[in-house]
Scaffold this motif. Structure first.
Motif, PDB file in Angstrom:
ATOM      1  N   ALA A 105       0.868  -1.184   0.000  1.00 18.03           N
ATOM      2  CA  ALA A 105       0.000   0.000   0.000  1.00 18.03           C
ATOM      3  C   ALA A 105       0.901   1.229   0.000  1.00 18.03           C
ATOM      4  O   ALA A 105       2.075   1.164   0.382  1.00 18.03           O
ATOM      5  CB  ALA A 105      -0.923   0.000   1.223  1.00 18.03           C
TER       6      ALA A 105
ATOM      7  N   LEU B 125      -6.791   8.141   3.382  1.00 15.91           N
ATOM      8  CA  LEU B 125      -6.205   6.902   2.855  1.00 15.91           C
ATOM      9  C   LEU B 125      -5.970   5.837   3.912  1.00 15.91           C
ATOM     10  O   LEU B 125      -5.526   4.726   3.583  1.00 15.91           O
ATOM     11  CB  LEU B 125      -4.870   7.208   2.149  1.00 15.91           C
ATOM     12  CG  LEU B 125      -4.905   8.254   1.044  1.00 15.91           C
ATOM     13  CD1 LEU B 125      -3.527   8.385   0.410  1.00 15.91           C
ATOM     14  CD2 LEU B 125      -5.953   7.917  -0.005  1.00 15.91           C
TER      15      LEU B 125
ATOM     16  N   THR C 224      -0.325   3.985   4.555  1.00 15.89           N
ATOM     17  CA  THR C 224      -1.756   3.977   4.273  1.00 15.89           C
ATOM     18  C   THR C 224      -2.261   2.548   4.075  1.00 15.89           C
ATOM     19  O   THR C 224      -1.485   1.587   4.049  1.00 15.89           O
ATOM     20  CB  THR C 224      -2.083   4.800   3.015  1.00 15.89           C
ATOM     21  OG1 THR C 224      -1.727   4.053   1.855  1.00 15.89           O
ATOM     22  CG2 THR C 224      -1.332   6.131   3.026  1.00 15.89           C
ATOM     23  N   SER C 225      -3.562   2.427   3.898  1.00 15.59           N
ATOM     24  CA  SER C 225      -4.179   1.132   3.608  1.00 15.59           C
ATOM     25  C   SER C 225      -4.660   1.061   2.165  1.00 15.59           C
ATOM     26  O   SER C 225      -5.404   0.161   1.802  1.00 15.59           O
ATOM     27  CB  SER C 225      -5.353   0.884   4.556  1.00 15.59           C
ATOM     28  OG  SER C 225      -6.324   1.913   4.434  1.00 15.59           O
ATOM     29  N   ARG C 226      -4.238   2.007   1.333  1.00 18.18           N
ATOM     30  CA  ARG C 226      -4.729   2.088  -0.053  1.00 18.18           C
ATOM     31  C   ARG C 226      -3.611   1.787  -1.045  1.00 18.18           C
ATOM     32  O   ARG C 226      -2.516   2.359  -0.956  1.00 18.18           O
ATOM     33  CB  ARG C 226      -5.290   3.487  -0.319  1.00 18.18           C
ATOM     34  CG  ARG C 226      -6.491   3.857   0.539  1.00 18.18           C
ATOM     35  CD  ARG C 226      -7.778   3.322  -0.019  1.00 18.18           C
ATOM     36  NE  ARG C 226      -8.133   3.998  -1.245  1.00 18.18           N
ATOM     37  CZ  ARG C 226      -8.822   5.142  -1.297  1.00 18.18           C
ATOM     38  NH1 ARG C 226      -9.227   5.737  -0.175  1.00 18.18           N
ATOM     39  NH2 ARG C 226      -9.129   5.687  -2.458  1.00 18.18           N
TER      40      ARG C 226
ATOM     41  N   SER D 252      -4.390   2.212  -4.305  1.00 22.69           N
ATOM     42  CA  SER D 252      -4.782   3.028  -5.449  1.00 22.69           C
ATOM     43  C   SER D 252      -5.342   4.350  -4.945  1.00 22.69           C
ATOM     44  O   SER D 252      -6.118   4.367  -3.978  1.00 22.69           O
ATOM     45  CB  SER D 252      -5.825   2.294  -6.313  1.00 22.69           C
ATOM     46  OG  SER D 252      -6.060   2.989  -7.515  1.00 22.69           O
ATOM     47  N   VAL D 253      -4.929   5.432  -5.582  1.00 25.47           N
ATOM     48  CA  VAL D 253      -5.341   6.772  -5.165  1.00 25.47           C
ATOM     49  C   VAL D 253      -5.772   7.549  -6.400  1.00 25.47           C
ATOM     50  O   VAL D 253      -5.103   7.504  -7.438  1.00 25.47           O
ATOM     51  CB  VAL D 253      -4.183   7.519  -4.460  1.00 25.47           C
ATOM     52  CG1 VAL D 253      -4.642   8.913  -4.021  1.00 25.47           C
ATOM     53  CG2 VAL D 253      -3.671   6.729  -3.275  1.00 25.47           C
TER      54      VAL D 253
ATOM     55  N   THR E 144      -1.934   3.676  -9.157  1.00 23.57           N
ATOM     56  CA  THR E 144      -2.202   2.366  -8.577  1.00 23.57           C
ATOM     57  C   THR E 144      -0.935   1.536  -8.456  1.00 23.57           C
ATOM     58  O   THR E 144      -0.087   1.554  -9.353  1.00 23.57           O
ATOM     59  CB  THR E 144      -3.218   1.596  -9.451  1.00 23.57           C
ATOM     60  OG1 THR E 144      -4.395   2.384  -9.593  1.00 23.57           O
ATOM     61  CG2 THR E 144      -3.584   0.248  -8.836  1.00 23.57           C
TER      62      THR E 144
ATOM     63  N   ASP F 212     -13.110  10.607  -5.983  1.00 19.13           N
ATOM     64  CA  ASP F 212     -12.498   9.553  -5.187  1.00 19.13           C
ATOM     65  C   ASP F 212     -12.874   8.212  -5.774  1.00 19.13           C
ATOM     66  O   ASP F 212     -13.863   8.084  -6.507  1.00 19.13           O
ATOM     67  CB  ASP F 212     -12.952   9.639  -3.722  1.00 19.13           C
ATOM     68  CG  ASP F 212     -11.971   8.956  -2.779  1.00 19.13           C
ATOM     69  OD1 ASP F 212     -10.978   8.381  -3.277  1.00 19.13           O
ATOM     70  OD2 ASP F 212     -12.191   8.998  -1.560  1.00 19.13           O
TER      71      ASP F 212
END
Length: 320
Positions: A27, A45, A66-68, A70-71, A183, A216
């Motif tokens: 992530a 995020l 973060t835990s994402r 893809s942003v 991503t 988003d």
């Protein structure tokens, strides 16, 4: 096109340095000097702002794991994507070009650089320490909070370098700010030697203008259960099925000795030690026998120091 020098609100990274070794994360990691920006990024995020002590990030004070993966971001046209090719030595940059002409030193600027025209040939030259590696810098704002300012993602990924012209062409067609997804795409495949490899490559996807794309990423919709019949409801009340909580998906990182990258690429049949071998080694170091094999390989490769030095001095900022 040279790298951007725009002041940064923060930086996005695919990994980090831990005890001098690169670790590839699953992530995004974000670093910033602004505590308020760090708190806002964490709110959007996931993760918690922490002091950035020795983990890389260009000296920026705060980090967020973060835990994402893809942003959604806003890219202000093709000039927000900068790319060049760099070859490092212990004395600094010895070759800098745009793939066809030298960008430095000044006395060579504009002259043919001699790099092969095909990407695969450039990768082979870089892997052997004879040619430069990519340095791509993307400047963007977070689509969900553009007022936070501009962030950067810098990488030496060959995949991003291969994407460069397609991304800039798509940005030119939009002719203005564009919403994109940044991503860390999961890739799983089997090498020629039969090893299963998984790794994450950075991908930039141009979606459209801000007025036509949500700011988003959409949340995955949970399926709506069908209405149960009275018999089904009665059965459920009489004999409910026991359920077991699903195990949380493990978050993992990969710790890699950079001095093994070149030799490991040869052994594993991979073509890009910057992207692929990080993840490939996660499979190799799983057991004591393989760890011993890595130690043996390290002793056998006498010229790996120059390759490792280029990879690290190249400063793939997705790690540092």
């Amino acid at each position: 096109m040279t790298q951007s020098t725009t002041a940064r609100a923060g930086r996005f990274h695919q990994g980090r340095l831990s005890d001098g070794r690169p670790q590839v994360l699953d992530a995004w990691r974000v670093t910033t000097d602004d505590a308020d920006v760090a708190a806002r990024v964490a709110g959007l995020l996931g993760g918690e702002p922490q002091p950035n002590e020795g983990g890389g990030g260009g000296g920026l004070a705060h980090k967020i794991l973060t835990s994402r993966d893809s942003v959604r971001v806003i890219v202000d046209g093709p000039d927000a994507v900068a790319a060049h090719m760099v070859l490092w030595s212990s004395k600094g940059i010895v070759h800098e070009c745009d793939g066809s002409q030298f960008l430095s030193p000044e006395e060579k600027k504009g002259q043919p650089c001699g790099c092969p025209p095909l990407l695969e040939d450039r990768k082979l030259a870089a892997r052997d320490g004879r040619g430069p590696i990519p340095s791509v810098d993307l400047t963007f704002r977070m689509a969900a909070a553009p007022m936070l300012g501009k962030f950067h993602f810098t990488t030496s990924s060959w995949h991003v370098a291969a994407q460069f012209s397609d991304v800039t062409d798509a940005l030119e067609r939009i002719d203005g700010p564009a919403v994109c997804d940044l991503t860390m795409e999961l890739v799983v495949y089997t090498t020629k030697t039969g090893r299963s490899v998984c790794y994450r490559k950075p991908v930039v996807t141009v979606l459209g203008s801000p007025g036509t794309v949500a700011p988003d990423l959409p949340l995955a919709a949970e399926p709506t259960p069908a209405p149960a019949s009275s018999a089904t409801r009665h059965k459920a009340r009489r004999a409910p099925e026991p359920t077991r909580p699903s195990a949380p998906e493990p978050r993992h990182s990969v710790s890699v000795d950079a001095a093994l990258l070149h030799r490991a690429a040869q052994v594993l049949g991979t073509g890009d030690h910057q992207d692929t071998v990080f993840a490939a080694l996660s499979e190799i170091v799983a057991g004591p026998q393989q760890t011993t094999e890595l130690a043996r390989l390290r002793e056998q490769v006498g010229r790996i120091a120059a390759i490792a030095e280029q990879a690290l001095h190249g400063r793939d900022s997705s790690l540092t």
